[in-house]
Design an enzyme around this catalytic site. Sequence first.
Site, short mmCIF file in Angstrom:
data_model
loop_
_atom_site.label_atom_id
_atom_site.label_comp_id
_atom_site.label_asym_id
_atom_site.label_seq_id
_atom_site.Cartn_x
_atom_site.Cartn_y
_atom_site.Cartn_z
N GLY A 48 0.83 -1.19 0.00
CA GLY A 48 0.00 0.00 0.00
C GLY A 48 0.87 1.24 0.00
N GLN A 53 2.70 9.70 2.10
CA GLN A 53 4.01 9.10 1.80
C GLN A 53 4.59 9.62 0.49
OE1 GLN A 53 2.56 4.84 2.46
NE2 GLN A 53 4.64 4.79 3.21
N CYS A 101 7.14 -0.46 6.58
CA CYS A 101 6.57 0.73 5.95
C CYS A 101 7.62 1.33 5.02
CB CYS A 101 6.19 1.74 7.04
SG CYS A 101 5.46 3.25 6.38
N LEU A 102 7.21 1.69 3.81
CA LEU A 102 8.17 2.26 2.85
C LEU A 102 8.79 3.56 3.38
CD1 LEU A 102 6.28 1.71 -0.54
CD2 LEU A 102 8.05 0.27 0.50
N HIS A 143 -3.12 0.00 8.50
CA HIS A 143 -1.81 0.64 8.31
C HIS A 143 -1.94 1.88 7.40
CE1 HIS A 143 2.71 0.39 7.77
NE2 HIS A 143 2.36 1.25 6.83
N GLU A 144 -2.65 1.71 6.29
CA GLU A 144 -2.74 2.82 5.31
C GLU A 144 -3.63 3.95 5.83
OE1 GLU A 144 -0.60 2.91 3.04
OE2 GLU A 144 0.00 0.83 3.30
N HIS A 147 -1.88 6.22 8.19
CA HIS A 147 -1.06 7.25 7.54
C HIS A 147 -1.86 8.53 7.31
CE1 HIS A 147 2.82 5.48 6.76
NE2 HIS A 147 2.34 4.43 6.12
#
Length: 177
Positions: A48, A53, A101-102, A143-144, A147
């Site tokens: 995702g 991000q 996480c990226l 998670h997304e 953000h």
Amino acid sequence: MILKVARLGFPTLRVASQPVPRDVIRTHDFQKLIDDMVETMHEYSGVGVAAPQVHLPIQLAVLEVENHPRYPDMPPVPLTVLINPVVTVLDQEKVEDWEGCLSIPDLRGSVPRFKKLRVEALDREANELEIEASDFHARVIQHETDHLKGDVYLDRMPDLRSLAFLPELQRFVLSNQ
Ligand code: NI
């Protein structure tokens, strides 16, 4: 176009994102942004990507789990675009599993997440979307959508001592399970 991914410390990762006006969604620029976020997610093998991000504090996230090299055993999640998502927890039970996480490269941590939820959002055609998800699918959504609130998985960890670099995690923790 592959977008640059913001790392922890970049301000958009720590603010509450703004809702997207419905009439903006179908515009060329917004559709291009969605395509670019999907391309970026694929390029970096993420499951995702949320708009904060890619440096934009707006309520937009994309997610997809399909033959993912890092999660080969997980059931697939079709490509999903979530705009202005609202999550309702359907089961208070939480399950712990590893997350990365990226925007927090190389690290993994064990994070408890609600097992089952419903998400209501707009899709990329600005139509209303409602998804019930459980287990890993529900984890990715949590998670997304975190953000979009300015939260990262580290904030959800009750014990930071599980935090590990991925190679060390695989060598010393996962190989012993
Ligand atoms: Ni993330």
